[in-house]
Design a protein around this motif. Structure first.
Motif, PDB file in Angstrom:
ATOM      1  N   PRO A  97       0.836  -1.218   0.000  1.00  0.00           N
ATOM      2  CA  PRO A  97       0.000   0.000   0.000  1.00  0.00           C
ATOM      3  C   PRO A  97       0.860   1.254   0.000  1.00  0.00           C
ATOM      4  O   PRO A  97       0.621   2.175  -0.765  1.00  0.00           O
ATOM      5  CB  PRO A  97      -0.826  -0.132   1.286  1.00  0.00           C
ATOM      6  CG  PRO A  97      -0.033  -1.063   2.154  1.00  0.00           C
ATOM      7  CD  PRO A  97       0.682  -2.007   1.222  1.00  0.00           C
ATOM      8  N   ASP A  98       1.834   1.309   0.854  1.00  0.00           N
ATOM      9  CA  ASP A  98       2.883   2.337   0.890  1.00  0.00           C
ATOM     10  C   ASP A  98       3.818   1.960   2.025  1.00  0.00           C
ATOM     11  O   ASP A  98       3.518   1.094   2.849  1.00  0.00           O
ATOM     12  CB  ASP A  98       2.310   3.750   1.094  1.00  0.00           C
ATOM     13  CG  ASP A  98       1.484   3.872   2.358  1.00  0.00           C
ATOM     14  OD1 ASP A  98       2.051   3.759   3.457  1.00  0.00           O
ATOM     15  OD2 ASP A  98       0.249   4.069   2.234  1.00  0.00           O
ATOM     16  N   TYR A 147       4.667  -8.483   4.679  1.00  0.00           N
ATOM     17  CA  TYR A 147       4.966  -7.804   3.414  1.00  0.00           C
ATOM     18  C   TYR A 147       6.046  -8.531   2.623  1.00  0.00           C
ATOM     19  O   TYR A 147       5.880  -8.803   1.417  1.00  0.00           O
ATOM     20  CB  TYR A 147       5.395  -6.359   3.692  1.00  0.00           C
ATOM     21  CG  TYR A 147       6.079  -5.681   2.528  1.00  0.00           C
ATOM     22  CD1 TYR A 147       5.357  -5.230   1.425  1.00  0.00           C
ATOM     23  CD2 TYR A 147       7.468  -5.523   2.531  1.00  0.00           C
ATOM     24  CE1 TYR A 147       5.995  -4.612   0.359  1.00  0.00           C
ATOM     25  CE2 TYR A 147       8.112  -4.898   1.461  1.00  0.00           C
ATOM     26  CZ  TYR A 147       7.379  -4.452   0.379  1.00  0.00           C
ATOM     27  OH  TYR A 147       8.011  -3.855  -0.677  1.00  0.00           O
ATOM     28  N   GLU A 148       7.172  -8.854   3.263  1.00  0.00           N
ATOM     29  CA  GLU A 148       8.285  -9.489   2.546  1.00  0.00           C
ATOM     30  C   GLU A 148       7.877 -10.855   1.998  1.00  0.00           C
ATOM     31  O   GLU A 148       8.270 -11.232   0.892  1.00  0.00           O
ATOM     32  CB  GLU A 148       9.501  -9.618   3.461  1.00  0.00           C
ATOM     33  CG  GLU A 148      10.212  -8.315   3.746  1.00  0.00           C
ATOM     34  CD  GLU A 148      10.821  -7.684   2.500  1.00  0.00           C
ATOM     35  OE1 GLU A 148      11.027  -8.403   1.502  1.00  0.00           O
ATOM     36  OE2 GLU A 148      11.093  -6.469   2.512  1.00  0.00           O
ATOM     37  N   THR A 149       7.070 -11.586   2.774  1.00  0.00           N
ATOM     38  CA  THR A 149       6.610 -12.905   2.306  1.00  0.00           C
ATOM     39  C   THR A 149       5.698 -12.751   1.100  1.00  0.00           C
ATOM     40  O   THR A 149       5.851 -13.463   0.089  1.00  0.00           O
ATOM     41  CB  THR A 149       5.878 -13.641   3.435  1.00  0.00           C
ATOM     42  OG1 THR A 149       6.779 -13.842   4.531  1.00  0.00           O
ATOM     43  CG2 THR A 149       5.368 -14.999   2.951  1.00  0.00           C
ATOM     44  N   LEU A 150       4.738 -11.837   1.162  1.00  0.00           N
ATOM     45  CA  LEU A 150       3.825 -11.613   0.041  1.00  0.00           C
ATOM     46  C   LEU A 150       4.593 -11.143  -1.197  1.00  0.00           C
ATOM     47  O   LEU A 150       4.297 -11.558  -2.325  1.00  0.00           O
ATOM     48  CB  LEU A 150       2.767 -10.571   0.418  1.00  0.00           C
ATOM     49  CG  LEU A 150       1.753 -10.970   1.493  1.00  0.00           C
ATOM     50  CD1 LEU A 150       0.861  -9.791   1.830  1.00  0.00           C
ATOM     51  CD2 LEU A 150       0.921 -12.165   1.037  1.00  0.00           C
ATOM     52  N   ARG A 151       5.559 -10.294  -0.976  1.00  0.00           N
ATOM     53  CA  ARG A 151       6.370  -9.765  -2.068  1.00  0.00           C
ATOM     54  C   ARG A 151       7.107 -10.890  -2.783  1.00  0.00           C
ATOM     55  O   ARG A 151       7.097 -10.996  -4.017  1.00  0.00           O
ATOM     56  CB  ARG A 151       7.344  -8.755  -1.483  1.00  0.00           C
ATOM     57  CG  ARG A 151       8.260  -8.054  -2.446  1.00  0.00           C
ATOM     58  CD  ARG A 151       9.277  -7.265  -1.622  1.00  0.00           C
ATOM     59  NE  ARG A 151      10.078  -6.373  -2.431  1.00  0.00           N
ATOM     60  CZ  ARG A 151      11.203  -5.815  -2.013  1.00  0.00           C
ATOM     61  NH1 ARG A 151      11.641  -6.071  -0.791  1.00  0.00           N
ATOM     62  NH2 ARG A 151      11.879  -5.013  -2.793  1.00  0.00           N
ATOM     63  N   ARG A 152       7.734 -11.757  -1.989  1.00  0.00           N
ATOM     64  CA  ARG A 152       8.504 -12.862  -2.558  1.00  0.00           C
ATOM     65  C   ARG A 152       7.592 -13.872  -3.261  1.00  0.00           C
ATOM     66  O   ARG A 152       7.882 -14.328  -4.376  1.00  0.00           O
ATOM     67  CB  ARG A 152       9.311 -13.557  -1.463  1.00  0.00           C
ATOM     68  CG  ARG A 152      10.269 -14.628  -1.979  1.00  0.00           C
ATOM     69  CD  ARG A 152      11.049 -15.293  -0.864  1.00  0.00           C
ATOM     70  NE  ARG A 152      10.206 -16.087   0.012  1.00  0.00           N
ATOM     71  CZ  ARG A 152       9.873 -15.740   1.248  1.00  0.00           C
ATOM     72  NH1 ARG A 152      10.297 -14.597   1.755  1.00  0.00           N
ATOM     73  NH2 ARG A 152       9.106 -16.520   1.990  1.00  0.00           N
TER      74      ARG A 152
END
Length: 850
Positions: A321-322, A330-335
């Motif tokens: 979102p920002d 966040y890092e897990t979703l990003r990866r």
């Protein structure tokens, strides 16, 4: 019938058993590897229709798959003799027009009736008193020779063995049938001038090539593979299990093979190909060629997402979102989002194979594979995921207004093989020929820029014959990619200001121009259909799978210069057998599981050695033992020991759920020959000095971790020590060898050889004696150290990295359930003696090869 005639007829029939046939009622036929007998009268059952599946296991065997009642109106096809247990089949017609009378004899009926061929007579064979050959046939042969010499020999050699400018026609990919070869010649030959040889010319050439260069190929296969010693069914099962799913065979699989023999082995292999571990292996095999894992998060947390245009996919970073409002995961979703995008072409392959779809769909699919996370990045909704939070769930999805063509239109594929204003998609086209058509464009003879630069011809790639040899094949396919730009974005060329280059060959394939009507904006879909119909496609897939399962690609046709007969025979025998396997793959609707199974059932994969009469030179590269990849070795270790190679097990709880923490997938991945699909794209297949040192370190560390851990577990959960525990000492209180204890120790040594190395050894074997001597030597030396030190704590305790003081959840074993369950002491040096044994076995080369 003389013995020699009988043998020749039998070999001729065996050589054609796997050819697809078309038959008529009342006459037995061969079709897609099955023998159909329309009617045999059996006492007590009446008229029966029989279906046999044909397999090869040292000899051709016929497995009775089906026996059903049939109409007595059908002409009888033969006779069943219940006393001799034979079936006399009157006529079996082959595609070539040859007809055979065949005798089948019952070989076994344990679980399934299995027959073998004991006699065969060629009903077309000329009588001994036949006159001279038909003069018209001789004239046809002379005409065929003249056409071949004029139009083909310049590239393929006068003897069909190939040259630097043309491949060998011996055991060629399109030589299975005269019709397939004729069509290929008519549509694509001669190179750069398709259509110069009409249908009549193509038919004559096809008959000549098959008759002159390939008539004896199957005989050579019989002669060659007859000297290969095969692994037994049990050994084959274990080898297949290690390679496909990185585990030991299960009890029910051993039972399946024991009860069903070769048929049971096929069933077991089929079952393995339903497991998730098989698809892990499949991903690795195909990524070694596609190299799209360059964009996996191991090479950059958003390596794949950065390739997606923000104009086309404004929601590509939906998980962010920002910077001030990022979720905890966040890092897990990003990866996970990045990796779903990166793995899209590999997941398409898995989807096709998992669902038994035609493998041609990898280049024709009108969809792409998406996870719940990548679907959000692509802006695709309503896919119908079962669990929108499961990053491992993949389903087909479509991008709006995009003409999908499987891998050909994958953003990852297009970015992995980009284009430039000078390259003009030629790099992409070259990869398509290599990966999907088993064709090396650079092997086509012609002048290369490194040798000469043509600055005088207006358009050298078209007007200079030396350049056009290659570019007339390559450039039409390069032009087909014109609707996809250098970033892999769909941008139809007709909508650009300058359109496509006018100094390049127009869109086409194999000499056939692409019809513009209906294909202008979707030309890759047209190409995908053409690739799927090309006989070189199954050859390309076979090449990839042979390499994945044996560690080496199929033999290439040897060049004419300085080629021994052994090299030629090796190539022809292997290629002919692989052509037969390809035919079964195609006949089963391009089911990749069929291809995998047939490769693994072949003598080349099951080879255990060559008997004394075999030609060693012809089999110099026969066999399928290869160095495990770091990923395979990692999975093998976990399946055998219950954990992977990381650090002391007392610290294992810190990242117990992170499989990526393994040494073989991180620290030592590339040291051990792995690839990153970016700067390192070729695996090491032979260990170097650094890899050898790493193997020794791994063996010592794993022994240190595994032995105390196994002794700490309850006896019913142990993997390594089924016959002993940490108190099993070969000496009694008087210091004399205890025969009962020694027997248990020997049993466990014998078990470890089988469990870790797959060696089933006799109790008196020198290998077991050597391991026993190591155990006793380590034990005695350790006992002397403890005795000399007076039993001090630093002598009797295990090294800090080896003991067990915490479980995998981080619980202190001293306080677990109110009692001390730690394993730190080794007062008799028994645990450390077993460490020496396990380290010794884990350092054996057999542990690292499959």
């Amino acid at each position: 019938m003389t013995t020699s005639c009988r043998v020749i007829s039998l070999i001729s029939l065996l050589a054609l058993l796997t050819v697809s046939q078309v038959g008529i009622a009342g006459r037995s036929t061969l079709e897609n590897g099955y023998l159909y007998i329309p009617r045999i009268d059996v006492d007590g059952f009446g008229a029966m229709e029989l279906t046999f599946r044909i397999v090869f296991d040292d000899e051709y065997l016929l497995l009775l798959e089906e026996a059903v009642a049939t109409s007595t109106a059908i002409a009888n096809s033969g006779v069943f003799d219940p006393l001799l247990k034979t079936i006399e089949v009157d006529e079996v017609e082959l595609e070539t027009g040859e007809r055979f009378a065949v005798q089948l004899s019952l070989l076994s009926q344990d679980g399934q009736a299995i027959f073998t061929i004991t006699d065969a007579v060629n009903l077309n064979a000329p009588a001994a008193t036949d006159p001279d050959p038909d003069p018209e046939a001789w004239q046809r042969s002379a005409a065929q020779t003249a056409i071949y010499t004029q139009q083909c020999s310049g590239c393929h050699g006068i003897d069909g063995a190939g040259s630097s400018s043309g491949p060998s026609l011996i055991a060629c990919a399109n030589c299975a049938t005269s019709s397939a070869l004729s069509n290929l010649i008519r549509d694509t030959m001669p190179l750069g001038l398709p259509g110069a040889c009409d249908s009549t010319c193509a038919t004559q050439l096809a008959d000549f090539i098959i008759g002159s260069f390939n008539a004896s190929n199957h005989q050579l296969v019989v002669d060659t593979i007859g000297f290969i010693e095969l692994l037994g069914n049990g050994e084959t099962l274990r080898k297949a299990s290690r390679q496909l799913v990185s585990r030991l065979p299960q009890i029910d699989e051993f039972r399946m093979v024991s009860a069903g023999g070769t048929y049971g082995l096929r069933q077991a292999i089929d079952g393995m190909m339903e497991e998730d571990s098989f698809f892990q292996r499949l991903t690795e095999i195909f990524n070694d060629y596609l190299l799209t894992d360059k964009y996996h998060s191991r090479n950059g947390s958003e390596a794949a997402l950065r390739l997606l245009s923000n104009d086309d996919f404004p929601n590509r970073r939906w998980f962010d979102p920002d910077s001030d409002n990022r979720p905890e995961n966040y890092e897990t979703l990003r990866r996970q989002t990045n990796d779903a995008v990166a793995r899209e072409p590999l997941e398409l392959i898995n989807h096709v194979v998992r669902n038994n779809l035609p493998f041609t769909e990898i280049v024709t699919a009108d969809y792409m594979l998406m996870s719940p996370f990548s679907a959000r990045s692509f802006g695709v909704e309503n896919i119908g995921f079962e669990d929108t939070q499961d990053p491992a769930e993949y389903k087909p999805g479509r991008l709006a207004d995009i003409p999908h063509a499987g891998i050909l239109t994958s953003p990852m594929f297009l970015n992995r093989y980009p284009t430039t204003s000078t390259n003009r998609n030629r790099g992409r086209a070259s990869v398509v020929f290599d990966l999907f058509l088993d064709t090396d464009i650079l092997a086509i003879e012609g002048v290369r820029p490194g040798n000469a630069v043509d600055i005088t011809t207006p358009i050298p790639t078209i007007n200079n014959p030396q350049c056009a040899k290659c570019h007339s094949v390559l450039d039409p396919v390069a032009s087909i990619f014109q609707n996809w730009d250098y970033k892999g974005r769909y941008r139809p060329a007709r909508l650009n200001d300058h359109g496509w280059y006018t100094d390049m060959e127009p869109r086409g394939f194999n000499g056939q121009p692409m019809p513009l009507a209906g294909n202008v904006d979707s030309s890759l879909q047209w190409l995908g259909q053409k690739i799927a119909a090309d006989p070189k496609f199954p050859r390309a897939v076979t090449r990839i799978m042979v390499n994945g399962l044996t560690g080496k690609e199929p033999l290439r046709a040897p060049l004419q210069e300085n080629v021994s007969q052994a090299e030629t025979d090796a190539y022809v025998a292997e290629r002919t057998l692989l052509n037969d396997i390809q035919a079964r793959f195609v006949a089963d609707n391009y089911n990749l599981k069929t291809l995998v199974r047939e490769i693994m059932m072949s003598p080349y994969w099951r080879a255990a050695g060559i008997n004394g009469n075999g030609n060693i030179q012809a089999h110099a590269l026969t066999g399928s033992s290869y160095l495990f990849t770091p990923e395979q070795l990692d999975r093998k270790i976990k399946s055998l020991l219950g954990f992977d190679w990381r650090r002391s097990l007392d610290s294992y709880y810190k990242d117990v759920n992170n499989s990526w923490a393994s040494m073989l997938t991180t620290t030592y991945h590339q040291i051990y020959g792995g690839i990153d699909s970016d700067s390192v794209i070729t695996r090491l297949t032979s260990p170097n000095g650094l890899m050898g040192a790493m193997q020794l370190r791994m063996a010592n560390e794993l022994a240190c971790y595994a032995v105390p851990h196994d002794f700490w577990l309850p006896p019913t959960q142990r993997r390594l020590f089924l016959f002993v525990d940490q108190e099993t000492n070969p000496y009694n209180e008087a210091g004399v060898i205890d025969s009962g204890q020694m027997t248990r120790i020997r049993q466990n040594i014998q078990y470890l050889h089988e469990y870790l190395l797959g060696e089933i050894l006799d109790s008196a074997s020198p290998e077991l004696q050597a391991t026993e001597e190591l155990f006793m030597s380590a034990l005695n030396r350790g006992r002397q150290i403890i005795l000399a030190g007076g039993g001090q704590w630093y002598d009797v305790r295990l090294p800090d990295s080896c003991d067990r003081t915490r479980d995998f959840q981080g619980n202190d074993l001293r306080e677990l359930n109110g009692e001390d369950q730690r394993l730190q002491e080794d007062r008799q040096y028994v645990v450390r003696a077993w460490m020496a044994v396990v380290a010794y076995l884990l350092a054996d080369y057999k542990f690292f090869y499959g």
